[in-house]
Design a protein around this motif. Structure first.
Motif, PDB file in Angstrom:
ATOM      1  N   PHE A 145      29.537  39.648  50.949  1.00 42.17           N
ATOM      2  CA  PHE A 145      30.392  40.572  51.688  1.00 42.17           C
ATOM      3  C   PHE A 145      31.040  41.591  50.747  1.00 42.17           C
ATOM      4  CE2 PHE A 145      34.646  41.797  53.088  1.00 42.17           C
ATOM      5  CZ  PHE A 145      34.321  42.486  54.244  1.00 42.17           C
ATOM      6  N   TYR A 146      31.575  41.119  49.644  1.00 44.20           N
ATOM      7  CA  TYR A 146      32.224  42.000  48.672  1.00 44.20           C
ATOM      8  C   TYR A 146      31.202  42.948  48.056  1.00 44.20           C
ATOM      9  CZ  TYR A 146      35.995  38.629  49.057  1.00 44.20           C
ATOM     10  OH  TYR A 146      36.990  37.819  49.531  1.00 44.20           O
ATOM     11  N   TYR A 147      30.033  42.416  47.752  1.00 42.78           N
ATOM     12  CA  TYR A 147      28.963  43.221  47.164  1.00 42.78           C
ATOM     13  C   TYR A 147      28.558  44.336  48.135  1.00 42.78           C
ATOM     14  CZ  TYR A 147      24.406  44.559  45.357  1.00 42.78           C
ATOM     15  OH  TYR A 147      23.351  45.272  44.889  1.00 42.78           O
ATOM     16  N   ILE A 156      43.717  39.140  30.879  1.00 38.74           N
ATOM     17  CA  ILE A 156      43.409  38.711  32.248  1.00 38.74           C
ATOM     18  C   ILE A 156      41.902  38.605  32.431  1.00 38.74           C
ATOM     19  CG2 ILE A 156      43.492  41.027  33.276  1.00 38.74           C
ATOM     20  CD1 ILE A 156      44.637  37.752  34.942  1.00 38.74           C
ATOM     21  N   GLN A 157      41.140  39.489  31.798  1.00 34.84           N
ATOM     22  CA  GLN A 157      39.683  39.409  31.898  1.00 34.84           C
ATOM     23  C   GLN A 157      39.160  38.130  31.242  1.00 34.84           C
ATOM     24  OE1 GLN A 157      37.711  41.254  33.698  1.00 34.84           O
ATOM     25  NE2 GLN A 157      39.299  42.690  34.311  1.00 34.84           N
ATOM     26  N   LYS A 158      39.709  37.759  30.089  1.00 37.93           N
ATOM     27  CA  LYS A 158      39.300  36.514  29.423  1.00 37.93           C
ATOM     28  C   LYS A 158      39.628  35.298  30.285  1.00 37.93           C
ATOM     29  CE  LYS A 158      39.761  37.880  24.575  1.00 37.93           C
ATOM     30  NZ  LYS A 158      40.553  37.654  23.361  1.00 37.93           N
ATOM     31  N   LEU A 159      40.825  35.302  30.877  1.00 38.58           N
ATOM     32  CA  LEU A 159      41.235  34.176  31.716  1.00 38.58           C
ATOM     33  C   LEU A 159      40.307  34.037  32.919  1.00 38.58           C
ATOM     34  CD1 LEU A 159      43.290  31.924  32.417  1.00 38.58           C
ATOM     35  CD2 LEU A 159      44.588  33.668  33.652  1.00 38.58           C
ATOM     36  N   LEU A 160      40.027  35.134  33.588  1.00 37.90           N
ATOM     37  CA  LEU A 160      39.176  35.082  34.770  1.00 37.90           C
ATOM     38  C   LEU A 160      37.729  34.758  34.414  1.00 37.90           C
ATOM     39  CD1 LEU A 160      40.645  38.095  36.765  1.00 37.90           C
ATOM     40  CD2 LEU A 160      41.136  35.662  37.050  1.00 37.90           C
ATOM     41  N   SER A 161      37.307  35.143  33.235  1.00 40.74           N
ATOM     42  CA  SER A 161      35.944  34.844  32.785  1.00 40.74           C
ATOM     43  C   SER A 161      35.784  33.386  32.380  1.00 40.74           C
ATOM     44  CB  SER A 161      35.561  35.736  31.604  1.00 40.74           C
ATOM     45  OG  SER A 161      35.515  37.075  31.990  1.00 40.74           O
ATOM     46  N   PHE A 162      36.865  32.754  31.998  1.00 46.42           N
ATOM     47  CA  PHE A 162      36.803  31.384  31.508  1.00 46.42           C
ATOM     48  C   PHE A 162      36.190  30.452  32.549  1.00 46.42           C
ATOM     49  CE2 PHE A 162      38.747  27.187  30.665  1.00 46.42           C
ATOM     50  CZ  PHE A 162      38.235  26.973  29.397  1.00 46.42           C
ATOM     51  N   LYS A 163      36.536  30.613  33.786  1.00 40.42           N
ATOM     52  CA  LYS A 163      35.977  29.781  34.866  1.00 40.42           C
ATOM     53  C   LYS A 163      35.255  30.623  35.911  1.00 40.42           C
ATOM     54  CE  LYS A 163      37.531  25.558  33.968  1.00 40.42           C
ATOM     55  NZ  LYS A 163      36.959  24.277  34.129  1.00 40.42           N
ATOM     56  N   ASP A 164      34.820  31.802  35.541  1.00 39.79           N
ATOM     57  CA  ASP A 164      34.074  32.698  36.443  1.00 39.79           C
ATOM     58  C   ASP A 164      34.782  32.911  37.777  1.00 39.79           C
ATOM     59  OD1 ASP A 164      32.019  33.471  34.805  1.00 39.79           O
ATOM     60  OD2 ASP A 164      30.725  31.800  35.362  1.00 39.79           O
ATOM     61  N   GLU A 209      38.335  37.602  41.815  1.00 40.10           N
ATOM     62  CA  GLU A 209      39.489  38.246  41.190  1.00 40.10           C
ATOM     63  C   GLU A 209      39.063  39.294  40.168  1.00 40.10           C
ATOM     64  OE1 GLU A 209      42.938  35.765  40.257  1.00 40.10           O
ATOM     65  OE2 GLU A 209      41.888  34.142  41.289  1.00 40.10           O
ATOM     66  N   LYS A 210      38.007  38.992  39.390  1.00 40.50           N
ATOM     67  CA  LYS A 210      37.515  39.977  38.427  1.00 40.50           C
ATOM     68  C   LYS A 210      37.037  41.238  39.144  1.00 40.50           C
ATOM     69  CE  LYS A 210      34.875  39.022  34.980  1.00 40.50           C
ATOM     70  NZ  LYS A 210      33.793  38.499  34.136  1.00 40.50           N
ATOM     71  N   GLY A 211      36.311  41.045  40.241  1.00 42.30           N
ATOM     72  CA  GLY A 211      35.840  42.189  41.022  1.00 42.30           C
ATOM     73  C   GLY A 211      36.981  42.965  41.645  1.00 42.30           C
ATOM     74  N   ALA A 212      37.993  42.234  42.116  1.00 44.28           N
ATOM     75  CA  ALA A 212      39.157  42.897  42.717  1.00 44.28           C
ATOM     76  C   ALA A 212      39.888  43.759  41.692  1.00 44.28           C
ATOM     77  CB  ALA A 212      40.100  41.861  43.318  1.00 44.28           C
ATOM     78  N   ILE A 213      39.990  43.262  40.461  1.00 45.38           N
ATOM     79  CA  ILE A 213      40.637  44.047  39.408  1.00 45.38           C
ATOM     80  C   ILE A 213      39.833  45.313  39.123  1.00 45.38           C
ATOM     81  CG2 ILE A 213      41.180  44.094  36.941  1.00 45.38           C
ATOM     82  CD1 ILE A 213      42.053  41.186  37.205  1.00 45.38           C
ATOM     83  N   ALA A 214      38.504  45.165  39.031  1.00 42.30           N
ATOM     84  CA  ALA A 214      37.653  46.334  38.772  1.00 42.30           C
ATOM     85  C   ALA A 214      37.770  47.344  39.906  1.00 42.30           C
ATOM     86  CB  ALA A 214      36.202  45.897  38.589  1.00 42.30           C
ATOM     87  N   ALA A 255      32.452  46.698  39.433  1.00 42.94           N
ATOM     88  CA  ALA A 255      32.814  45.685  40.435  1.00 42.94           C
ATOM     89  C   ALA A 255      31.563  45.193  41.155  1.00 42.94           C
ATOM     90  CB  ALA A 255      33.812  46.263  41.432  1.00 42.94           C
ATOM     91  N   LEU A 256      30.653  46.102  41.442  1.00 44.53           N
ATOM     92  CA  LEU A 256      29.399  45.740  42.108  1.00 44.53           C
ATOM     93  C   LEU A 256      28.601  44.744  41.271  1.00 44.53           C
ATOM     94  CD1 LEU A 256      27.834  46.530  44.701  1.00 44.53           C
ATOM     95  CD2 LEU A 256      26.633  48.216  43.314  1.00 44.53           C
TER      96      LEU A 256
END
Length: 159
Positions: A124-126, A75-83, A87-92, A112-113
């Protein structure tokens, strides 16, 4: 495999879409093991998925489910593929809240930060994550100051 995925999507059959994608993934995994190729094999699968939103949703759902079984790299590779930073932050962040150790919890929130800091659109997320970390530090100080017993520490076991 792209034509198979396209035909599966046009059929509207969720299982057929999943079968086409997972067959492509298995084939690419076997090819990369045999020929010792780099990331381009997985990138082909991801490119197909990103070309078709239905396929992307199926692949995400599959990877999220296997992540629950301990396989987080896909899932990390998939989300990293198109930045896909949100979603990556939400997972973290989700992984941080699964931790019972406050040090690990804060380390994963720091992760996540750093993900949220990569885009100005994610302010906002940051800021929310940064405030959460600051609040956790303050809570830890208060817990130490008032010497709560270990059973009630870490935000009273995050009721």
């Amino acid at each position: 495999y792209e034509s198979a995925t396209k035909k599966a999507i046009s059929s509207g059959n969720f299982d057929l879409i999943a079968f086409a994608l997972l067959s492509a993934e298995e084939y690419e995994d076997n090819e990369s093991n045999v020929e010792k190729k780099d990331k381009t094999q997985t990138s082909n699968l991801f490119q197909i998925a990103f070309n078709y939103p239905e396929a992307l949703n199926v692949l995400k759902a599959y990877y999220y489910n296997i992540e629950d079984c301990g396989e987080t790299a896909k899932i990390q590779k998939l989300l990293s593929f198109k930045d896909l930073l949100i979603e990556k932050g939400a997972i973290a962040t989700e992984k941080a809240y699964e931790e019972s150790n406050i040090g690990e919890h804060m380390a994963k929130l720091d992760s996540a930060l750093s993900i949220y800091s990569k885009s100005k659109e994610l302010n906002f997320y940051y800021n929310s994550t940064k405030e959460q970390i600051e609040l956790m530090k303050e809570q830890s100080k208060l817990e130490e100051e008032f010497a709560l017993d270990k059973e009630k520490k870490f935000f009273c076991r995050m009721l």
